[in-house]
Enzyme design. Structure first.
Site, PDB file in Angstrom:
ATOM      1  N   LEU A   5       0.864  -1.177   0.000  1.00 15.39           N
ATOM      2  CA  LEU A   5       0.000   0.000   0.000  1.00 15.39           C
ATOM      3  C   LEU A   5       0.901   1.227   0.000  1.00 15.39           C
ATOM      4  O   LEU A   5       1.787   1.360   0.864  1.00 15.39           O
ATOM      5  CB  LEU A   5      -0.921   0.013   1.213  1.00 15.39           C
ATOM      6  CG  LEU A   5      -1.975   1.144   1.253  1.00 15.39           C
ATOM      7  CD1 LEU A   5      -3.241   0.684   1.981  1.00 15.39           C
ATOM      8  CD2 LEU A   5      -1.444   2.427   1.907  1.00 15.39           C
ATOM      9  N   CYS A   9      -0.124   8.647  -4.330  1.00 12.45           N
ATOM     10  CA  CYS A   9       0.195   8.072  -5.647  1.00 12.45           C
ATOM     11  C   CYS A   9      -0.325   8.893  -6.826  1.00 12.45           C
ATOM     12  O   CYS A   9      -0.269   8.428  -7.963  1.00 12.45           O
ATOM     13  CB  CYS A   9      -0.366   6.653  -5.746  1.00 12.45           C
ATOM     14  SG  CYS A   9       0.493   5.460  -4.714  1.00 12.45           S
ATOM     15  N   SER A  10      -0.799  10.093  -6.589  1.00 15.12           N
ATOM     16  CA  SER A  10      -1.373  10.867  -7.689  1.00 15.12           C
ATOM     17  C   SER A  10      -0.319  11.476  -8.608  1.00 15.12           C
ATOM     18  O   SER A  10      -0.619  11.860  -9.740  1.00 15.12           O
ATOM     19  CB  SER A  10      -2.276  11.982  -7.145  1.00 15.12           C
ATOM     20  OG  SER A  10      -1.522  12.886  -6.355  1.00 15.12           O
ATOM     21  N   SER A 127      13.587  12.960   3.018  1.00 14.43           N
ATOM     22  CA  SER A 127      14.210  13.900   2.093  1.00 14.43           C
ATOM     23  C   SER A 127      15.699  13.988   2.366  1.00 14.43           C
ATOM     24  O   SER A 127      16.148  13.786   3.505  1.00 14.43           O
ATOM     25  CB  SER A 127      13.584  15.289   2.260  1.00 14.43           C
ATOM     26  OG  SER A 127      14.331  16.273   1.578  1.00 14.43           O
ATOM     27  N   TYR A 140       9.790  22.571   6.485  1.00 16.19           N
ATOM     28  CA  TYR A 140       9.706  21.310   5.742  1.00 16.19           C
ATOM     29  C   TYR A 140      10.752  20.323   6.262  1.00 16.19           C
ATOM     30  O   TYR A 140      10.447  19.150   6.524  1.00 16.19           O
ATOM     31  CB  TYR A 140       9.925  21.577   4.253  1.00 16.19           C
ATOM     32  CG  TYR A 140      10.074  20.332   3.410  1.00 16.19           C
ATOM     33  CD1 TYR A 140       8.963  19.599   3.014  1.00 16.19           C
ATOM     34  CD2 TYR A 140      11.333  19.881   3.006  1.00 16.19           C
ATOM     35  CE1 TYR A 140       9.095  18.455   2.244  1.00 16.19           C
ATOM     36  CE2 TYR A 140      11.475  18.740   2.236  1.00 16.19           C
ATOM     37  CZ  TYR A 140      10.355  18.034   1.868  1.00 16.19           C
ATOM     38  OH  TYR A 140      10.493  16.893   1.101  1.00 16.19           O
TER      39      TYR A 140
END
Length: 247
Positions: A5, A9-10, A127, A140
């Protein structure tokens, strides 16, 4: 046949990772806030489900619909670029809700089925900003660094019940929608005192010869999800690998 999963995922890394796992023969549960079947090749091994990691009422139904899974990839995240001084705390909290608390919520929701089975894999995508400090991404970076510490600790306690946890650290990916997806959120965050410095930073990005592609990250996620060693960190992309080696 194993099932993964993947959140977010767009577009970008999540989309490419879902396609990669599909190509490798896995069953893929591709989740996104607004499902889009047109992003993927038709496959009996693919399910697309709605999921917003910031909403507990969205997480439960998505996992119930997904059924048993072998791996969870926490990829969903939002970007933020700007001077911290000019960043409203509401925006900082918004970033943490997705990048930090959303990841934690997904882990907490999935761990019981992994623990009961005595097996499972969690891959958290952070990141390369956690490997070396970058300017104008303080909030961020904080949201992603929190997940680095969280994951390292979680890996110890879940090892005791047969569950593995990994970190994938993508580098700078100019081909992703990092800026476009956060355009409204970032408006007005480079104020006049910081404009000259921001221009220097942007110019530096343009001169980079080593960057990260979505394919690099998909491969890194695949490697992490299939790793059976004690390795925790998986830098993804030439620039991220170089940073990791320099530490």
């Amino acid at each position: 046949m194993k099932t993964v999963l993947i959140t977010g995922c767009s577009s970008g890394y999540g989309l490419e990772a879902a396609r990669h796992f599909l190509a490798k023969g896995w069953k893929v549960i591709a989740t996104m806030r607004t499902p889009r079947a047109d992003l993927f090749p038709a496959s009996e091994r693919l399910r697309i489900l709605p999921l917003d990691v910031t909403r507990p009422e969205s997480i439960g139904p998505a996992l119930e619909a997904a059924g048993p899974i072998d791996a969870l990839v926490n990829n969903a995240g939002i970007g933020l670029f700007g001077a911290f001084e000019a960043t409203p705390m509401s925006t900082v909290r918004e970033v943490f809700e997705t990048n930090t608390f959303g990841v934690m919520a997904m882990c907490q929701a999935v761990i019981p089925q992994f623990r009961e089975r005595g097996a499972g894999m969690i891959v958290n995508v952070t990141s390369s900003a956690t490997l070396a400090p970058f300017p104008l991404v303080a909030a961020y970076t904080a949201s992603k660094t929190a997940i680095e510490g969280f994951t390292a600790s979680l890996a110890h306690e879940l090892k005791a019940v047969g569950v593995r946890v990994k970190l994938v650290e993508p580098g700078y990916g100019p081909s992703t929608n990092f800026t476009a997806n956060g355009h409204q959120r970032m408006q007005g965050l480079v104020t006049k005192p910081y404009e000259p410095f921001a221009h220097e930073v942007f110019a530096g990005f343009g001169r980079l010869c080593a960057v990260t592609t979505a394919t690099d990250v998909a491969q890194g996620i695949w490697d992490a999800a299939n790793d059976t060693s004690e390795r925790l960190h998986f830098p993804a992309g030439a620039d991220a690998v170089a940073l990791a080696r320099a530490i």
